[in-house]
Design an enzyme around this catalytic site. Structure first.
Site, PDB file in Angstrom:
ATOM      1  N   TYR A 196     -29.659  19.851  -2.869  1.00 38.83           N
ATOM      2  CA  TYR A 196     -28.911  19.421  -4.171  1.00 38.83           C
ATOM      3  C   TYR A 196     -29.314  18.130  -4.593  1.00 38.83           C
ATOM      4  O   TYR A 196     -29.536  18.201  -5.792  1.00 38.83           O
ATOM      5  CB  TYR A 196     -27.285  19.139  -3.336  1.00 38.83           C
ATOM      6  CG  TYR A 196     -26.403  18.752  -4.499  1.00 38.83           C
ATOM      7  CD1 TYR A 196     -25.833  19.616  -5.332  1.00 38.83           C
ATOM      8  CD2 TYR A 196     -25.944  17.624  -4.246  1.00 38.83           C
ATOM      9  CE1 TYR A 196     -24.951  18.993  -6.324  1.00 38.83           C
ATOM     10  CE2 TYR A 196     -25.091  16.745  -5.289  1.00 38.83           C
ATOM     11  CZ  TYR A 196     -24.400  17.753  -6.139  1.00 38.83           C
ATOM     12  OH  TYR A 196     -23.567  17.119  -6.943  1.00 38.83           O
ATOM     13  N   VAL A 266     -24.080  12.656 -15.030  1.00 41.01           N
ATOM     14  CA  VAL A 266     -23.924  11.460 -14.945  1.00 41.01           C
ATOM     15  C   VAL A 266     -25.072  10.680 -15.417  1.00 41.01           C
ATOM     16  O   VAL A 266     -25.039   9.387 -15.498  1.00 41.01           O
ATOM     17  CB  VAL A 266     -23.333  10.957 -13.477  1.00 41.01           C
ATOM     18  CG1 VAL A 266     -21.990  11.376 -13.458  1.00 41.01           C
ATOM     19  CG2 VAL A 266     -24.189  11.148 -12.569  1.00 41.01           C
TER      20      VAL A 266
HETATM   21  O1  DON Z   1     -23.781  14.577  -6.944  1.00 39.75           O
HETATM   22  C1  DON Z   1     -23.286  13.900  -7.899  1.00 39.75           C
HETATM   23  O2  DON Z   1     -22.438  12.772  -7.841  1.00 39.75           O
HETATM   24  C2  DON Z   1     -24.316  13.622  -9.044  1.00 39.75           C
HETATM   25  N1  DON Z   1     -25.463  14.043  -8.605  1.00 39.75           N
HETATM   26  C3  DON Z   1     -24.142  14.792 -10.021  1.00 39.75           C
HETATM   27  C4  DON Z   1     -22.809  14.485 -10.784  1.00 39.75           C
HETATM   28  C5  DON Z   1     -22.519  14.785 -12.145  1.00 39.75           C
HETATM   29  O3  DON Z   1     -23.610  14.531 -12.806  1.00 39.75           O
HETATM   30  C6  DON Z   1     -21.464  15.048 -12.797  1.00 39.75           C
HETATM   31  N2  DON Z   1     -21.391  15.070 -14.240  1.00 39.75           N
HETATM   32  N3  DON Z   1     -20.726  14.438 -14.955  1.00 39.75           N
END
Ligand code: DON
Length: 312
Positions: A196, A266
């Site tokens: 992930y 993000v």
């Molecule tokens: O797992 C996480 O929190 C980040 N790798 C991905 C979260 C994310 O991009 C949410 N988007 N807005």
């Protein structure tokens, strides 16, 4: 749809004016500092790209600068898992909006470890589990898939972002262990999380991302290669879930103001699908309280408004 969309020069001017406008907006929001490597990115960048189903790519600003695609990568993982296990997937993850932040844990306890949709972190972790159990080398398979979609052999995960997220991944680990306790994770939790984080750490540009997702605007067929990436039914289904859940608990507002299936990450990007036309990608690192980029939101909202793109 307006003629401007068929005229690359006019579209290029419009994109440039939106980037210029975004760059002059008052500073709002902040970079994602819960992943320290993302906090190190220069926040004063903005890019905008459009890839059309007739093969054009038009862009402005920092559209060729690579950034961390983060949650946008959940679309790639989902397509791979749908292609591998078909409708079995929907027994382990649902297709409803969550109305909660992307990394929320509360709902998962009430709902017996079945995530609301594949775009919140819990849902993407279940999808990652499917990939980890159905591919002998899921990390390599993902990178090859994305390179094929983007038509570019130089797309890589960002090792620093990967390590940073792995070191600060306690909340994702909590989600995964909770789901494991409900028997909704088959593989070892550490292996699932490792995949992930690798997926989220992919680094791509606005242009590459727009080209790679253009099959979603073209009934599952990649406009550049003519290859079927997923079935027409699955492309429709992915767009439906993007519409209801791709912007997390700002999805309602996004449908109201923009009216396109979309996904944020993000790292500061937002992708929006314009069915039968193409894919828009906007990027700028500072985020609002929902984890969606303030300036990317501004650019996409104004582009959609100016061109009347809402699917509603
Ligand atoms: O797992 C996480 O929190 C980040 N790798 C991905 C979260 C994310 O991009 C949410 N988007 N807005």
């Amino acid at each position: 749809m307006e003629g401007i969309l068929k005229q690359p020069q006019n579209l290029a001017k419009l994109l440039q004016s939106l980037v210029d406008e975004a760059s002059k907006l008052p500073v709002e929001g902040d970079v994602a500092n819960y992943i320290p490597a993302l906090a190190a990115v220069n926040p004063d960048q903005q890019g905008l790209a459009v890839a059309t189903i007739d093969g054009q790519v038009v862009s402005a600003g920092d559209a060729t600068v690579p950034f961390s695609i983060q949650s946008v990568s959940k679309i790639f993982g989902l397509v791979m898992a749908m292609n591998r296990v078909g409708d079995q997937l929907w027994k382990r993850v649902h297709m409803e909006p969550s109305g909660q932040p992307f990394n929320s844990i509360v709902q998962l306890e009430w709902e017996h470890g079945i995530p609301r949709n594949p775009f919140i972190n819990a849902g993407a972790i279940v999808v990652s589990d499917i990939l980890a159990t159905h591919y002998s080398a899921c990390k390599t398979a993902l990178v090859s898939f994305v390179r094929q979609l983007a038509g570019c052999e130089t797309i890589y995960p960002d090792h620093e972002v990967y390590l940073s997220e792995k070191l600060h991944g306690n909340r994702n680990a909590a989600l995964a262990y909770l789901m494991k306790s409900f028997n909704n994770i088959e593989a070892e939790v550490q292996d699932v999380l490792d995949y992930y984080f690798h997926q989220c750490s992919l680094s791509m540009t606005c242009e590459q991302l727009a080209v790679s997702l253009s099959f979603l605007a073209n009934r599952g067929v990649h406009p550049h290669s003519g290859q079927s990436i997923c079935t027409r039914r699955d492309a429709h289904r992915i767009n439906a879930i993007l519409s209801t859940s791709g912007m997390y608990d700002q999805s309602g507002e996004f449908a109201f103001t923009v009216g396109l299936p979309a996904k944020s990450g993000v790292g500061g990007s937002i992708i929006a699908v314009v069915p039968n036309y193409g894919v828009i990608v906007a990027w700028s690192p500072r985020l609002n309280s929902f984890g969606n980029s303030c300036r990317a939101m501004h650019m996409i909202t104004h582009l959609a408004e100016r061109l009347g793109l809402s699917v509603y």
